[in-house]
Design an enzyme around this catalytic site. Sequence first.
Site, mmCIF file in Angstrom:
data_model
loop_
_atom_site.group_PDB
_atom_site.id
_atom_site.type_symbol
_atom_site.label_atom_id
_atom_site.label_comp_id
_atom_site.label_asym_id
_atom_site.label_seq_id
_atom_site.Cartn_x
_atom_site.Cartn_y
_atom_site.Cartn_z
ATOM 1 N N HIS A 155 11.378 -2.239 -1.891
ATOM 2 C CA HIS A 155 11.184 -0.851 -2.326
ATOM 3 C C HIS A 155 9.776 -0.346 -2.018
ATOM 4 O O HIS A 155 8.784 -1.061 -2.180
ATOM 5 C CB HIS A 155 11.554 -0.644 -3.795
ATOM 6 C CG HIS A 155 10.716 -1.390 -4.780
ATOM 7 N ND1 HIS A 155 9.523 -0.904 -5.252
ATOM 8 C CD2 HIS A 155 10.913 -2.585 -5.389
ATOM 9 C CE1 HIS A 155 9.027 -1.763 -6.126
ATOM 10 N NE2 HIS A 155 9.833 -2.801 -6.225
ATOM 11 N N ASP A 175 4.239 -6.031 -5.169
ATOM 12 C CA ASP A 175 5.396 -5.307 -5.740
ATOM 13 C C ASP A 175 5.383 -3.863 -5.281
ATOM 14 O O ASP A 175 4.776 -3.014 -5.918
ATOM 15 C CB ASP A 175 5.336 -5.417 -7.269
ATOM 16 C CG ASP A 175 6.535 -4.775 -7.942
ATOM 17 O OD1 ASP A 175 7.530 -4.493 -7.258
ATOM 18 O OD2 ASP A 175 6.455 -4.543 -9.159
ATOM 19 N N GLU A 220 12.429 2.221 -7.079
ATOM 20 C CA GLU A 220 12.972 1.148 -7.912
ATOM 21 C C GLU A 220 12.340 1.170 -9.293
ATOM 22 O O GLU A 220 13.008 1.080 -10.296
ATOM 23 C CB GLU A 220 12.710 -0.215 -7.228
ATOM 24 C CG GLU A 220 13.361 -1.418 -7.926
ATOM 25 C CD GLU A 220 12.428 -2.133 -8.908
ATOM 26 O OE1 GLU A 220 12.903 -3.026 -9.615
ATOM 27 O OE2 GLU A 220 11.236 -1.789 -8.975
ATOM 28 N N GLU A 221 11.018 1.333 -9.343
ATOM 29 C CA GLU A 221 10.268 1.036 -10.567
ATOM 30 C C GLU A 221 10.766 1.773 -11.806
ATOM 31 O O GLU A 221 10.934 1.166 -12.861
ATOM 32 C CB GLU A 221 8.773 1.327 -10.351
ATOM 33 C CG GLU A 221 8.086 0.384 -9.367
ATOM 34 C CD GLU A 221 8.062 -1.065 -9.844
ATOM 35 O OE1 GLU A 221 8.541 -1.352 -10.942
ATOM 36 O OE2 GLU A 221 7.581 -1.923 -9.074
ATOM 37 N N ASP A 227 11.836 -8.779 -3.376
ATOM 38 C CA ASP A 227 11.088 -8.011 -4.386
ATOM 39 C C ASP A 227 10.566 -8.934 -5.492
ATOM 40 O O ASP A 227 10.556 -8.586 -6.662
ATOM 41 C CB ASP A 227 11.980 -6.901 -4.972
ATOM 42 C CG ASP A 227 11.213 -6.008 -5.951
ATOM 43 O OD1 ASP A 227 9.969 -5.940 -5.854
ATOM 44 O OD2 ASP A 227 11.857 -5.396 -6.825
ATOM 45 N N HIS A 260 2.360 -5.151 -11.835
ATOM 46 C CA HIS A 260 2.154 -3.901 -12.595
ATOM 47 C C HIS A 260 0.740 -3.782 -13.178
ATOM 48 O O HIS A 260 0.512 -2.942 -14.049
ATOM 49 C CB HIS A 260 3.186 -3.744 -13.722
ATOM 50 C CG HIS A 260 4.601 -3.664 -13.249
ATOM 51 N ND1 HIS A 260 5.664 -3.498 -14.107
ATOM 52 C CD2 HIS A 260 5.142 -3.703 -12.002
ATOM 53 C CE1 HIS A 260 6.801 -3.460 -13.410
ATOM 54 N NE2 HIS A 260 6.502 -3.595 -12.134
#
Lengths: 456, 456
Positions: free
Chosen positions: A277, A289, A323-324, A351, A422
């Site tokens: 993504h 990510d 996606e997130e 991912d 994140h």
Amino acid sequence: MKLHFLPLLALPFLSNAQSNIDSLFIKKMSDEIMTNGKAYDLLYELTKKIGGRLAGSPQQQNAIVWGKKSLEAIGADKVYLQPCKTPNWKRGGNDYVAIVGVNGEARMQPLAAFALGNSLSSNGLIEAEVVAITSFDELEKRKDEVKGKIVYYHSVFDPTKIQTFKAYGESGAFRRAGASRAAKYGAKAIMIHSLSTAPDNMPHTGSMTYDEAYPKIPAVALGPNDAKMLFGLAKSGPVKVQLQTYGFFLPDADESNVIAEIRGSEFPDEFITLGGHLDSWDVNEGAHDDGAGIVQTMEVLRVFKTLNYKPKRSIRFVLFANEENGVRGGNEYANQAKINKENHIFVFESDEGGFTPRSIGITAPPAQLAKFQSWTPLLKPYGSEITTGGGGTDIAPMLGVNKSTILAGLIPDSQRYFDLHHAKTDVFENVNKRELHLGAVNMAAIIYLIDKYGVK
Amino acid sequence: MKLHFLPLLALPFLSNAQSNIDSLFIKKMSDEIMTNGKAYDLLYELTKKIGGRLAGSPQQQNAIVWGKKSLEAIGADKVYLQPCKTPNWKRGGNDYVAIVGVNGEARMQPLAAFALGNSLSSNGLIEAEVVAITSFDELEKRKDEVKGKIVYYHSVFDPTKIQTFKAYGESGAFRRAGASRAAKYGAKAIMIHSLSTAPDNMPHTGSMTYDEAYPKIPAVALGPNDAKMLFGLAKSGPVKVQLQTYGFFLPDADESNVIAEIRGSEFPDEFITLGGHLDSWDVNEGAHDDGAGIVQTMEVLRVFKTLNYKPKRSIRFVLFANEENGVRGGNEYANQAKINKENHIFVFESDEGGFTPRSIGITAPPAQLAKFQSWTPLLKPYGSEITTGGGGTDIAPMLGVNKSTILAGLIPDSQRYFDLHHAKTDVFENVNKRELHLGAVNMAAIIYLIDKYGVK
């Protein structure tokens, strides 16, 4: 990593000669990727020239343009955008949390914190006492204490889980659902311990969702050290906290999945998809990510083109738009596949970070899995094997198109992922070139094998 | 990492009940190490409070004192120093290399460079033309061009070798022996491409030795980018380089191996040794090389003590005094073992970095190896297995004590090691806590199994 399993693992589906051809071609792909691979350079562009790519941000728009141009430069039968709407959440400001009182005494101690993705503004400063709990069971038992308070969930990772994704799955429940569970009993806000394995104080954001039945209270993740300190204080007496967040939504954004396609020479109507993504959180560069998955996907296309590999089946290389905080990219891809009655035999995602690959995880019925596992000796030289269980958030909706679609994913070593997932530290500098490229080698190998031998 | 090999791998040497007891105890050790492990904190002390620990340096003396105190604090039946002499090489100054002419035109372009360990001073500034070659075969063919020149060996790593130690072994020949091979034909100095996998310009030092038959000319490693640039220039025309180094030896230093010992309850005369080396190069903190092996060794002792594990056999935890430029620590340990007629059944080293473990490598005859490999299911949950072939530089001399001694070593993932090995970047910040501790888990497991079941 030595081949000592070979005598035990026969190759029931391939002749020796065939297996030798495959082994040589995979080696050729590996040599090309490890010597001339472009994934690392592309990741530099994506992370340093574009940066963090939250859905709805200008960076994400730039990433879509960059993705299309880069795929066109590599070359495919067609490269196109597949439009989709994405959520358009904005952090809105510098999230603020501070301890202002301990045991009735004034204090001023700011805490490292990020609002959770999709969470809404506190609408001004909230000041309240903390109720610190460790489980939803405890929340239910202490529900009468919660009204007017700020609930802190001590969602620490279980360090004994060697597979860190398991710990993430467990502790993640508080991030995903903790706000509404506490709002139900009148809490003013919630805080969690960041979902982190790192021995540092970096807060980790990530998506949450509200239950429409309850007030949409603010939600933040605290830096691990600050969270542990707060938890310690709260156990021994009343702790008062101030909190202010600014989250809001703009109308959904117009974005796109970016798709490159090579048409199959023998079975053009059987589709194999691989992807990652393009979006990330706003607080970092989204390097692991999922910049890693994006550039590995592009590298597989590059090595196929460079070695002039002509697939039997149609292969799609997909940079999913979102996606997130909504999986809108994956949902739209599945939606279009359904509308166009496409036959997707195998869908693959990377991912889980650009770390050294440990296996290709495949979710399949036993007979098919046995066929795939017979390929393990072909992957062993590249530090990998075929294991059971694998997929990805972006590709999960494909099961709604065709129940027999096989989902799979790259499973890299998971020890470092939740150190930076994140958090501000998910940057290019924390990606290792050889590890990233070795992941692409394993992806190229499995896509090649699936293309050549199908899934049945 | 899933257990899908289990059905294929029976446990010929252990009953199910026994295997279950072992599995539970290994889990207990893993839980303790992953939750309360001290290896990472000890590594912080060793790297940040002590620093680089070249044999003969005050830091190395401090490290010996620290090692003894730390082992005593953990607790053992005895902790003692085993004196040995170590080489006492000094870099002597800031190594200097610059391109000063290209194709007859003046230029001034300094190159990132480190003198190789054990190499001697240039005794002032050397200025000479470069002869750039890629192999010793080419050196022999072009030997008449070498007199009065500076030979540059283009010792790049082969990026296609997935096991980076193999590439290191090959390219390393130029670092180890390149100076005397070129001095034989009258070269004034040699330079090599740093033995590096990193996409950066950091020079990597490392040990070299002179052949006493030839002049002891200076030897340096260049940063990878500078080396490639120089090689490119030298192919198209004459390149002139200036070089100055300052290396010299002081008299051998008085140092010590640091040894903690637990006496075996049933077979006290059968020794199991595990260890790493305390020394490092002067240009970094020696965090992966081999601070990691040191603190993992200490962590195995700590977990045994914490869980009150009483070994059947005598176990020695050894911090070897000197590996990098002389292997004097390992040689003295073997020497004393011989003098004392000790029976060493198993010797283990961790000296390939504190990265995520991939296997325990064991060098043993087939029958014994089969016994060890039957333990693979016990290691799989910790990301590891038993593979054939393993050892370490410090423990290799033990074969001279007893030919049936079994050598083994921790085999971590090797993708990142040569990015920082012997470079300025081998610092604490580049070690991951979970990876480091997971290595200690695997070490504790194999030492426990060897102690419990012996090697026969």
